[in-house]
Scaffold this motif. Structure first.
Motif, PDB file in Angstrom:
ATOM      1  N   LEU A  34       0.861  -1.186   0.000  1.00  0.00           N
ATOM      2  CA  LEU A  34       0.000   0.000   0.000  1.00  0.00           C
ATOM      3  C   LEU A  34       0.898   1.236   0.000  1.00  0.00           C
ATOM      4  N   ILE A  35       0.851   2.023  -1.080  1.00  0.00           N
ATOM      5  CA  ILE A  35       1.739   3.173  -1.223  1.00  0.00           C
ATOM      6  C   ILE A  35       0.933   4.445  -1.492  1.00  0.00           C
ATOM      7  N   GLY A  36       1.583   5.572  -1.324  1.00  0.00           N
ATOM      8  CA  GLY A  36       0.962   6.874  -1.557  1.00  0.00           C
ATOM      9  C   GLY A  36       1.764   7.928  -0.832  1.00  0.00           C
ATOM     10  N   SER A  40      -1.756  10.691   2.534  1.00  0.00           N
ATOM     11  CA  SER A  40      -2.756  10.249   1.551  1.00  0.00           C
ATOM     12  C   SER A  40      -3.839   9.370   2.166  1.00  0.00           C
ATOM     13  N   LYS A  42      -3.064   6.238   4.063  1.00  0.00           N
ATOM     14  CA  LYS A  42      -2.685   4.821   4.140  1.00  0.00           C
ATOM     15  C   LYS A  42      -2.946   4.247   5.536  1.00  0.00           C
ATOM     16  N   THR A  43      -2.442   4.942   6.564  1.00  0.00           N
ATOM     17  CA  THR A  43      -2.629   4.456   7.934  1.00  0.00           C
ATOM     18  C   THR A  43      -4.093   4.528   8.333  1.00  0.00           C
ATOM     19  N   ASP A 189       2.410  -1.762   9.104  1.00  0.00           N
ATOM     20  CA  ASP A 189       2.653  -0.346   8.814  1.00  0.00           C
ATOM     21  C   ASP A 189       4.127  -0.044   9.063  1.00  0.00           C
ATOM     22  N   VAL A 217       2.272  -1.263   4.411  1.00  0.00           N
ATOM     23  CA  VAL A 217       2.635   0.108   4.055  1.00  0.00           C
ATOM     24  C   VAL A 217       4.143   0.211   4.189  1.00  0.00           C
ATOM     25  N   LEU A 234      -2.798   4.772  -3.213  1.00  0.00           N
ATOM     26  CA  LEU A 234      -3.760   5.747  -2.699  1.00  0.00           C
ATOM     27  C   LEU A 234      -3.344   7.124  -3.176  1.00  0.00           C
ATOM     28  N   LEU A 239      -8.266   4.698  -4.589  1.00  0.00           N
ATOM     29  CA  LEU A 239      -7.322   3.586  -4.598  1.00  0.00           C
ATOM     30  C   LEU A 239      -7.351   2.887  -5.953  1.00  0.00           C
ATOM     31  N   ASP A 478       8.423  10.264   1.612  1.00  0.00           N
ATOM     32  CA  ASP A 478       7.564   9.333   0.902  1.00  0.00           C
ATOM     33  C   ASP A 478       8.230   8.957  -0.422  1.00  0.00           C
TER      34      ASP A 478
END
Length: 634
Positions: A34-36, A40, A42-43, A189, A217, A234, A239, A478
């Motif tokens: 899960l990236i972004g 954005s 994610k958490t 995470d 993540v 994301l 998504l 990021d």
């Protein structure tokens, strides 16, 4: 079979959308990255999926018997137990089973002849043993020690009390407990945040062999490449799912953005052209022209605008130097450093030449950051000699960012370091690092790790240094910011030496790798992938592995030739499509030039004919772009 399905999930904070119409499935054995960008959501998404945060609307369905476990990025742990005993708490069910098994065995031993009660006890004993074996109860000790060792704990660490450990060590214990619990589904995470390269490699091997599913993540792109089979991106609250590794996602995404940019630019030209035509019709003579103008205006207003994703807000980083250093930058001869009786390193020898791009790797504690502090004059050598070349001006990025004054505002931090800059110049530089409006008055101690990193990078940019020492520069960035930093270092004309656990970062900028140990430095003339390949080849040579047979060599050569031929055919096809795209775009531009001529603007039938031809070409262009994307992705 889907173990998790999410449909039309929405989440807002006050009135700000965070997640909008999120839809996805997680299948059995899915391993998802899960990236972004930072912020954005994610958490937030992981917290919702784990049941720790509510959502506004949508549906979340878990497969029956799915019990996900969640490793949060910041999880506090308090325990008076030793590291080993804390990990034993994961196996309470195993120890309960063991007690019950011993209890039943005691009862069985009292029987001297067959009976229904004995049969019942034997049956219960068999079931408990089966459950005990399924939980690998006999392997508890070896599993705990194996996982803790893999995550960087030595045998002598296992008796240390948890409450006496650092935050990073506690995070590793939380990760160890999660992995030992062997869940069928995990949310992770930033699990690599407190791991060195060796421990990350161990975790990668563990997750590759893991039989369950997970969503992770991570900003570690090398890690993602090694463990995931899908990417969830994301972006702009939505998504998008991509199959394959991070590198595969990156290739597809780059081409998507190129196509989106073309579509956006084409649409903007189309809007401008159509608007002019509509204006002429609406102000032209005759009811027929006005009717045609209104019709075209209605069609123009109904078109959905292309979202210019390629224009997303990112930092703009550029390093430059005004003074060229001499050829020899640093020469280290038999450097050593001790603190009292404790040796940090010895026998450190190296040469750094102008233009070098050096990545330093090594286990925690070998003195990588100490070496930087010695070069900067912040720490004295215990023995040896360090020579610094002529016209060498050093810029330093400290991973702890201690060079920032915690009570300063962002704008004062920059202004105090560069007082000759005007207010306008400073605001312009800060805007390039995404500090806009009142952001510049934030106090340093209140900033996130990523914001502090951007302030530190800006100070480095303004220093005009011809040598950059960078200690973990990507830790708080990021993925987008990391890639921008990598591009900036590629275009930098000076010398770079960087300490990092980010292997993808090394691959993209380094032309040398130093493996630092307590008793010296081994130099490898290549990037991180070359370093790993060379290390592996040396290990193979050391183990006297049998040479490949001639048949195996021929088979590999044949397969390689086949791949080369396929790539050549694909390149030819892509080149042909690119030529076709260029030709169509040229025809459209020629039509636009014709439509702009005054004599054409007065010719209603000519305008219709040219517009129809342009519409046909635009449709053909889109179809050709689709074909280009299809070939470029494979």
């Amino acid at each position: 079979m889907a173990i998790l399905s999410v449909k039309n999930l929405n989440k807002e904070f006050i009135i700000n959308p965070i997640l909008t119409d999120i839809n996805f499935h997680v299948e059995e054995r899915d391993k998802i990255g899960l990236i972004g960008q930072n912020g954005s959501g994610k958490t937030t998404l992981l917290n919702i999926l784990a049941g720790d945060l509510s959502y506004d609307s949508g549906e979340i369905f878990y497969q029956k018997d799915a019990h996900p476990k969640y490793l949060k990025q910041y999880t506090k742990i308090s325990s008076d137990k030793s590291i080993y005993d804390e990990c034993l708490t994961i196996f309470d069910e195993v120890f309960d089973l063991e007690d019950k098994i011993r209890e039943i065995e005691g009862e069985i031993s009292k029987f001297t002849e067959a009976s229904e009660d004995l049969d019942r006890l034997l049956n219960d004993h068999l079931k408990l043993l089966e459950r005990f074996n399924n939980l690998k109860g006999q392997e508890v000790d070896s599993r705990i020690k194996g996982v803790l060792k893999g995550l960087g704990f030595a045998d002598e660490d296992l008796s240390k009390v948890v409450n006496n450990l650092s935050g990073g060590q506690k995070s590793r214990i939380n990760l160890a407990k999660l992995l030992l619990s062997n869940p069928d589904f995990m949310f992770l995470d930033e699990p690599t945040n407190h791991l060195d390269i060796k421990s990350i490699a161990w975790l990668e091997a563990f997750l590759r062999d893991y039989k369950g599913s997970f969503i992770v993540v991570s900003h570690d792109r090398f890690f993602l490449d090694n463990v995931v089979n899908k990417i969830f991106l994301l972006e702009n609250h939505k998504l998008t799912t991509y199959k394959g590794s991070y590198t595969n996602f990156q290739k597809i995404r780059k081409k998507e953005l190129e196509v989106r940019k073309k579509q956006y630019e084409n649409q903007q030209r189309e809007f401008a052209r159509e608007s002019k035509i509509v204006e002429r019709f609406l102000h032209g003579a005759g009811a027929k022209a006005i009717k045609q103008g209104k019709s075209r205006l209605k069609r123009l207003e109904s078109l959905e605008p292309v979202d210019p994703l390629y224009l997303k807000n990112t930092a703009r980083i550029k390093f430059q130097t005004n003074i060229k250093a001499g050829n020899d930058i640093f020469i280290g001869e038999d450097l050593s450093k001790t603190y009292g009786d404790r040796k940090i390193f010895s026998n450190i020898n190296f040469k750094v030449f102008n233009g070098d791009r050096i990545g330093i790797v090594g286990e925690n504690g070998v003195g990588k950051s100490t070496l930087f502090k010695i070069i900067m004059g912040e720490t004295n050598l215990s023995a040896g000699e360090l020579k610094i070349g002529t016209d060498v001006f050093i810029g330093y990025f400290d991973q702890e960012m201690d060079h920032l004054t915690s009570t300063n505002t962002i704008i004062d931090e920059i202004w105090n370091s560069y007082p000759s800059l005007t207010h306008f110049e400073i605001r312009s530089y800060l805007a390039k690092m995404m500090f806009i409006g009142d952001d510049v008055f934030k106090v340093i101690e209140d900033l996130s790790g990523g914001e502090k990193a951007r302030v530190s990078l800006l100070k480095l940019m303004l220093s005009d240094s011809n040598v950059l020492l960078m200690d973990e520069p990507t830790n708080h960035l990021d993925i987008d910011s990391k890639e921008i930093l990598e591009d900036a270092l590629k275009n930098y004309e000076g010398t770079v030496i960087a300490i990092s656990h980010d292997r993808y970062f090394f691959n993209n900028f380094a032309n040398k790798v130093w493996e630092m140990k307590n008793d010296g430095i081994d130099e490898y003339l290549g990037n991180y992938s070359y370093y790993i390949e060379k290390k592996l080849s040396l290990e193979i040579e050391d183990s006297d592995k049998e040479e490949m047979t001639q048949t195996q060599k021929k088979a590999l050569q044949k397969e390689e030739r086949k791949k080369i031929n396929q790539r050549q055919k694909q390149r030819k096809k892509i080149q042909g499509l690119e030529n076709e795209i260029e030709s169509i775009e040229r025809q459209i531009e020629n039509i636009d030039l014709e439509l702009a001529k005054p004599e054409v603007a007065a010719d209603y039938e000519n305008i219709l004919a040219l517009s129809q031809k342009r519409d046909e070409l635009t449709k053909t262009l889109e179809e050709t772009y689709d074909k280009w994307m299809e070939y470029a992705e494979n």
